[in-house]
Write a protein that holds these residues in place. Structure first.
Motif, short mmCIF file in Angstrom:
data_model
loop_
_atom_site.label_atom_id
_atom_site.label_comp_id
_atom_site.label_asym_id
_atom_site.label_seq_id
_atom_site.Cartn_x
_atom_site.Cartn_y
_atom_site.Cartn_z
N ALA A 14 0.83 -1.21 0.00
CA ALA A 14 0.00 0.00 0.00
C ALA A 14 0.87 1.26 0.00
CB ALA A 14 -0.91 0.00 1.22
N LEU A 15 0.35 2.31 -0.62
CA LEU A 15 1.03 3.60 -0.63
C LEU A 15 0.51 4.46 0.51
CD1 LEU A 15 0.96 4.39 -4.46
CD2 LEU A 15 2.93 3.67 -3.12
N ALA A 16 1.42 4.90 1.38
CA ALA A 16 1.05 5.76 2.49
C ALA A 16 0.85 7.19 1.99
CB ALA A 16 2.14 5.72 3.56
N PRO A 17 0.13 8.03 2.77
CA PRO A 17 -0.05 9.43 2.36
C PRO A 17 1.25 10.15 2.08
CG PRO A 17 -1.54 8.88 4.15
CD PRO A 17 -0.63 7.70 3.97
N ALA A 18 2.31 9.86 2.88
CA ALA A 18 3.60 10.52 2.65
C ALA A 18 4.18 10.13 1.30
CB ALA A 18 4.58 10.14 3.77
N GLN A 19 3.98 8.88 0.88
CA GLN A 19 4.48 8.45 -0.42
C GLN A 19 3.74 9.16 -1.55
OE1 GLN A 19 4.11 4.11 0.67
NE2 GLN A 19 5.93 4.00 -0.64
N LEU A 20 2.44 9.30 -1.38
CA LEU A 20 1.65 10.02 -2.39
C LEU A 20 2.11 11.46 -2.49
CD1 LEU A 20 -1.90 8.57 -1.59
CD2 LEU A 20 -0.41 7.96 -3.50
N ALA A 21 2.40 12.07 -1.32
CA ALA A 21 2.90 13.45 -1.32
C ALA A 21 4.26 13.52 -2.01
CB ALA A 21 3.01 13.97 0.11
N GLY A 22 5.10 12.50 -1.79
CA GLY A 22 6.40 12.44 -2.45
C GLY A 22 6.26 12.38 -3.95
#
Length: 287
Positions: free
Chosen positions: A264-272
């Protein structure tokens, strides 16, 4: 559509193709160097068919062209072998992030060996893009005493990938066609990787259909598709902005891991990912 726009689209598509490479490597049943050998070898017939279908063919290089092609093949063989080994000793996230330090090495090597200069705007865009990349893979990246060997190999692979990008750019600037570069340098790359795999005592031939599908997918998607498109793009783009565009690879790898491996992609990864795209957008006019 302008040639510059077409080149940018080719670069993006090529980076996406290479972004799937860590998934194929992880599923491979053979050793790291052997996986790289099959990646090149299985792509060569497809490139030959493409050359025949397009009517372009392989042009005969001049005397000095051979030295550039040899450098392309040697850099790529070393990059692939080292990067595949790094995946064995560290996480995919670490190896992906470290290999993409090539963007920095391209700028440094271009400045040291070719006197290439880049603007402050580009350096700022590179910093933003690299920060986004680090955030994108940061959830799964970690450094421990057990991963240091793999992490060192990952950084070293970035150096040789930078050498590969610069040497391909040099070959394109000399007028060599995409198919000429890919086929002739590919033969040398495969010739270097096979003895490396054998001397390392690796398993060389896949044992199952799944193992063959992994190396065929790597050859078709990442090598024939990804590297060929990048080679084509380097005819119209300068090396530094092109290497920055290749940071799309870790974003693709993260998406592929989410879709195929269920990571799963965490919110921080999506922001990255958003920050990475912002950095690429800032550097869009530097190509």
């Amino acid at each position: 559509m302008t040639l510059h726009t077409r080149s940018l689209l080719a670069l993006i598509a090529g980076a996406i193709g290479i972004g799937f490479a860590p998934i194929f490597v992880r599923f491979s049943e053979v050793g790291p160097s052997a996986t790289a050998f099959w990646r090149i070898t299985l792509a060569l017939p497809m490139m030959g068919l493409w050359a025949a279908a397009s009517g372009g063919g392989v042009t005969r290089p001049g005397g000095r062209d051979w030295s550039v092609l040899a450098l392309v093949g040697a850099c790529f063989a070393t990059d692939l072998a080292i990067w595949h080994w790094s995946i064995k000793y560290t996480s995919v996230a670490n190896a992906t992030l470290e290999a993409n330090l090539a963007s920095i090495f391209v700028v440094l090597m271009g400045w040291l060996f070719f006197g290439t200069r880049v603007s402050r705007k580009f350096l700022g865009a590179m910093a933003v893009a690299l920060a986004g990349t680090a955030l994108l893979v940061g959830k799964n990246a970690y450094i421990t005493p057990d991963t240091l060997k793999g992490d060192a190999l990952g950084v070293l692979s970035g150096v040789f990938y930078a050498g590969y990008i610069l040497s391909v750019k040099s070959a394109r600037d000399r007028g060599l066609s995409t198919v000429t570069i890919m086929i002739l340098s590919g033969v040398l790359t495969a010739a270097l990787l096979l003895p490396a795999a054998w001397l390392s005592g690796e398993t060389i031939v896949p044992n199952t259909l799944k193992g063959w599908l992994a190396v065929v997918g790597l050859a078709l998607v990442s090598q024939f598709g990804g590297q060929t498109l990048i080679t084509y793009a380097l005819a119209r783009l300068s090396a530094a902005p092109a290497s920055l565009g290749l940071l799309i690879q870790p974003a693709t790898a993260a998406m592929a891991a989410w879709m195929i491996l269920g990571e799963a992609l965490a919110p921080a990864q999506l922001a990255g990912g958003v920050i990475l795209l912002a950095g690429l957008w800032m550097a869009r006019r530097e190509g």
